[in-house]
Design a protein around this motif. Structure first.
Motif, PDB file in Angstrom:
ATOM      1  N   VAL A  33      34.301-109.984 -14.825  1.00 18.57           N
ATOM      2  CA  VAL A  33      33.236-109.117 -14.319  1.00 18.57           C
ATOM      3  C   VAL A  33      31.961-109.951 -14.215  1.00 18.57           C
ATOM      4  O   VAL A  33      31.561-110.614 -15.178  1.00 18.57           O
ATOM      5  CB  VAL A  33      33.014-107.908 -15.242  1.00 18.57           C
ATOM      6  CG1 VAL A  33      32.091-106.907 -14.578  1.00 18.57           C
ATOM      7  CG2 VAL A  33      34.343-107.248 -15.594  1.00 18.57           C
ATOM      8  N   ALA A  34      31.306-109.915 -13.057  1.00 24.04           N
ATOM      9  CA  ALA A  34      30.216-110.847 -12.757  1.00 24.04           C
ATOM     10  C   ALA A  34      28.911-110.540 -13.462  1.00 24.04           C
ATOM     11  O   ALA A  34      27.922-111.244 -13.242  1.00 24.04           O
ATOM     12  CB  ALA A  34      29.991-110.914 -11.250  1.00 24.04           C
ATOM     13  N   SER A  35      28.857-109.505 -14.306  1.00 24.98           N
ATOM     14  CA  SER A  35      27.693-109.296 -15.173  1.00 24.98           C
ATOM     15  C   SER A  35      28.123-108.454 -16.361  1.00 24.98           C
ATOM     16  O   SER A  35      29.051-107.643 -16.265  1.00 24.98           O
ATOM     17  CB  SER A  35      26.541-108.609 -14.427  1.00 24.98           C
ATOM     18  OG  SER A  35      26.734-107.207 -14.371  1.00 24.98           O
ATOM     19  N   ASP A  36      27.426-108.633 -17.475  1.00 25.51           N
ATOM     20  CA  ASP A  36      27.760-107.869 -18.676  1.00 25.51           C
ATOM     21  C   ASP A  36      27.499-106.379 -18.488  1.00 25.51           C
ATOM     22  O   ASP A  36      28.226-105.541 -19.033  1.00 25.51           O
ATOM     23  CB  ASP A  36      26.944-108.382 -19.863  1.00 25.51           C
ATOM     24  CG  ASP A  36      27.444-109.722 -20.379  1.00 25.51           C
ATOM     25  OD1 ASP A  36      28.515-110.168 -19.924  1.00 25.51           O
ATOM     26  OD2 ASP A  36      26.760-110.328 -21.218  1.00 25.51           O
ATOM     27  N   LEU A  37      26.442-106.027 -17.758  1.00 21.77           N
ATOM     28  CA  LEU A  37      26.188-104.605 -17.536  1.00 21.77           C
ATOM     29  C   LEU A  37      27.360-103.949 -16.808  1.00 21.77           C
ATOM     30  O   LEU A  37      27.808-102.864 -17.189  1.00 21.77           O
ATOM     31  CB  LEU A  37      24.906-104.409 -16.726  1.00 21.77           C
ATOM     32  CG  LEU A  37      23.594-104.380 -17.512  1.00 21.77           C
ATOM     33  CD1 LEU A  37      22.433-104.132 -16.570  1.00 21.77           C
ATOM     34  CD2 LEU A  37      23.631-103.317 -18.606  1.00 21.77           C
ATOM     35  N   MET A  38      27.864-104.605 -15.775  1.00 23.10           N
ATOM     36  CA  MET A  38      29.038-104.062 -15.092  1.00 23.10           C
ATOM     37  C   MET A  38      30.237-104.055 -16.033  1.00 23.10           C
ATOM     38  O   MET A  38      31.057-103.121 -16.005  1.00 23.10           O
ATOM     39  CB  MET A  38      29.348-104.869 -13.826  1.00 23.10           C
ATOM     40  CG  MET A  38      28.325-104.707 -12.722  1.00 23.10           C
ATOM     41  SD  MET A  38      28.894-105.248 -11.088  1.00 23.10           S
ATOM     42  CE  MET A  38      29.228-106.983 -11.370  1.00 23.10           C
ATOM     43  N   GLY A  66      32.888-110.932 -19.276  1.00 27.31           N
ATOM     44  CA  GLY A  66      31.672-110.668 -18.518  1.00 27.31           C
ATOM     45  C   GLY A  66      30.892-111.941 -18.226  1.00 27.31           C
ATOM     46  O   GLY A  66      31.416-113.050 -18.331  1.00 27.31           O
ATOM     47  N   PHE A  67      29.624-111.749 -17.884  1.00 30.59           N
ATOM     48  CA  PHE A  67      28.751-112.894 -17.572  1.00 30.59           C
ATOM     49  C   PHE A  67      27.321-112.505 -17.909  1.00 30.59           C
ATOM     50  O   PHE A  67      26.858-111.438 -17.515  1.00 30.59           O
ATOM     51  CB  PHE A  67      28.846-113.242 -16.084  1.00 30.59           C
ATOM     52  CG  PHE A  67      28.422-114.650 -15.736  1.00 30.59           C
ATOM     53  CD1 PHE A  67      29.323-115.564 -15.223  1.00 30.59           C
ATOM     54  CD2 PHE A  67      27.115-115.059 -15.894  1.00 30.59           C
ATOM     55  CE1 PHE A  67      28.941-116.855 -14.885  1.00 30.59           C
ATOM     56  CE2 PHE A  67      26.711-116.339 -15.571  1.00 30.59           C
ATOM     57  CZ  PHE A  67      27.628-117.245 -15.062  1.00 30.59           C
ATOM     58  N   ASP A  68      26.611-113.326 -18.636  1.00 33.84           N
ATOM     59  CA  ASP A  68      25.177-113.241 -18.966  1.00 33.84           C
ATOM     60  C   ASP A  68      24.921-113.324 -20.462  1.00 33.84           C
ATOM     61  O   ASP A  68      23.889-113.831 -20.875  1.00 33.84           O
ATOM     62  CB  ASP A  68      24.497-111.958 -18.446  1.00 33.84           C
ATOM     63  CG  ASP A  68      24.381-111.921 -16.936  1.00 33.84           C
ATOM     64  OD1 ASP A  68      24.290-113.005 -16.319  1.00 33.84           O
ATOM     65  OD2 ASP A  68      24.406-110.804 -16.366  1.00 33.84           O
ATOM     66  N   ASP A  69      25.831-112.783 -21.295  1.00 37.55           N
ATOM     67  CA  ASP A  69      25.634-112.705 -22.745  1.00 37.55           C
ATOM     68  C   ASP A  69      24.346-111.975 -23.094  1.00 37.55           C
ATOM     69  O   ASP A  69      23.508-112.480 -23.849  1.00 37.55           O
ATOM     70  CB  ASP A  69      25.668-114.089 -23.394  1.00 37.55           C
ATOM     71  CG  ASP A  69      25.792-113.995 -24.923  1.00 37.55           C
ATOM     72  OD1 ASP A  69      26.380-113.012 -25.399  1.00 37.55           O
ATOM     73  OD2 ASP A  69      25.289-114.898 -25.622  1.00 37.55           O
ATOM     74  N   ILE A  70      24.199-110.758 -22.578  1.00 39.62           N
ATOM     75  CA  ILE A  70      23.071-109.932 -22.971  1.00 39.62           C
ATOM     76  C   ILE A  70      23.320-109.391 -24.375  1.00 39.62           C
ATOM     77  O   ILE A  70      24.451-109.375 -24.872  1.00 39.62           O
ATOM     78  CB  ILE A  70      22.847-108.776 -21.973  1.00 39.62           C
ATOM     79  CG1 ILE A  70      24.068-107.836 -21.943  1.00 39.62           C
ATOM     80  CG2 ILE A  70      22.542-109.313 -20.585  1.00 39.62           C
ATOM     81  CD1 ILE A  70      23.864-106.606 -21.073  1.00 39.62           C
ATOM     82  N   GLU A  71      22.277-108.962 -25.036  1.00 40.53           N
ATOM     83  CA  GLU A  71      22.382-108.518 -26.434  1.00 40.53           C
ATOM     84  C   GLU A  71      23.438-107.426 -26.644  1.00 40.53           C
ATOM     85  O   GLU A  71      24.231-107.498 -27.592  1.00 40.53           O
ATOM     86  CB  GLU A  71      21.006-108.034 -26.910  1.00 40.53           C
ATOM     87  CG  GLU A  71      20.944-107.632 -28.373  1.00 40.53           C
ATOM     88  CD  GLU A  71      21.023-108.822 -29.325  1.00 40.53           C
ATOM     89  OE1 GLU A  71      21.278-108.602 -30.515  1.00 40.53           O
ATOM     90  OE2 GLU A  71      20.836-109.966 -28.854  1.00 40.53           O
TER      91      GLU A  71
END
Length: 334
Positions: free
Chosen positions: A249-254, A277-282
């Motif tokens: 998945v191209a972003s963690d939110l998605m 996912g991608f980004d490693d958001i909190e």
């Protein structure tokens, strides 16, 4: 009793120099002896003198202010997507350490882009950073043609791109897919990002390249970097490929939306479907299960973005592309 604000004449008298010499020191001139410079700086500190910024700008042709332009809708900038706050924080930290001011501007329409161009052309700022461009956004090239220092946080799509600071999105996506392949997954789909944004384009390209290297078939649905679009995309993918066993998945939110939709569909993660996912958001650390993801240095992007612009505005030659590495963070979802 109210004490009058100290003036440049007061500074010059305290330092024992002429008003012209004091003015040169205040305005950053190099044509001042070291002893005189030190005397003026000591007088400024002792008196609490605050230079007149407007007058200083007239002399130096500098405002010591830099704009960060976000070509996004406010709802996206101020959502739970931590990319924008992370970039703003990194930029502001770097500018603050250089004693510069940050001007935050939104460019969500042709009218707002025109306003930003006029603002920059009037030299209200010494340079502009543009973050999160869509497609061949004309704003960076227009600013560059005006002779305004400009640095972007991604390359601009089109024949000519101003200098930019970005991350290796394609390599990061490949890391994610290769991890899924090593774990034995053979039916790996992707929820790609918007295909008018460099991050969406490059992450999809990295996914395709890694699958081709493993001789596996691609299966793609596109989202818009929101949780809702991630949930809708995985439902579409399950309809098309019910037996899929992995998804990048191209972003963690998605990806958070994907995890929720998989759970509602009765699919266990990672037993039935592994998710990266991608980004490693909190929030990626606290999903159930915790999300395996690709880390990009969001704060580092902001700091490097400001650093490159400061160098460019100072007349230095900078690298046309500064691409930061990504790394895989393995957690329970894959």
């Amino acid at each position: 009793m109210h004490r009058p604000r100290p003036t440049l004449e007061n500074v010059a008298r305290r330092a024992g120099v002429s008003r012209a010499t004091a003015s040169r020191v205040v305005n950053g001139s190099t044509k001042v002896g070291e002893d005189s410079r030190e005397a003026v700086l000591n007088a400024i500190q002792e008196l609490g003198y605050v230079p007149n910024q407007a007058a200083r700008s007239l002399v130096t042709q500098r405002t010591d202010s830099f704009a960060l332009v976000l070509p996004e809708e406010p709802g996206r900038v101020f959502s739970d997507d931590r990319f924008f706050p992370g970039v703003v924080r990194g930029v502001s930290q770097e500018l603050e350490s250089a004693d510069k001011q940050l001007v935050l501007m939104m460019a969500r329409s042709p009218a707002s882009r025109d306003r930003i161009e006029r603002f920059a052309l009037a030299r209200h700022v010494d340079g502009v950073m543009v973050a999160s461009m869509h497609g061949a956004d004309p704003l960076p090239a227009a600013l560059a043609r005006m002779g305004i220092p400009v640095v972007c946080n991604e390359r601009v799509l089109g024949p000519a791109s101003p200098p930019y600071v970005g991350v290796d999105n394609a390599a990061g996506a490949a890391l994610a897919v290769e991890h899924l392949v090593r774990s034995g997954r053979t039916r790996i789909a992707t929820v790609a990002g918007p295909q008018d944004m460099v991050a969406g384009i490059d992450r999809l390209a990295g996914y395709r390249a890694a699958l081709a290297g493993a001789r596996l078939e691609a299966c793609v649905a596109v989202g818009d970097f929101t949780q809702e679009s991630g949930a809708a995309a995985i439902r579409e993918l399950l309809d098309r490929r019910p037996r899929l066993d992995g998804v990048f998945v191209a972003s963690d939110l998605m990806a958070i939306g994907v995890l929720r939709a998989l759970r509602r569909a009765g699919r266990r993660v990672p037993d039935d479907v592994a998710v990266v996912g991608f980004d490693d958001i909190e929030p990626a650390r606290y999903t159930e299960p915790a999300l395996t993801t690709v880390r990009q240095p969001i704060g580092g992007i902001g700091r490097r973005l400001a650093r490159q612009l400061l160098r460019l505005a100072a007349g230095e030659t900078i690298e046309p592309a500064l691409v930061l590495p990504t790394e895989l963070v393995v957690r329970e979802s894959a």
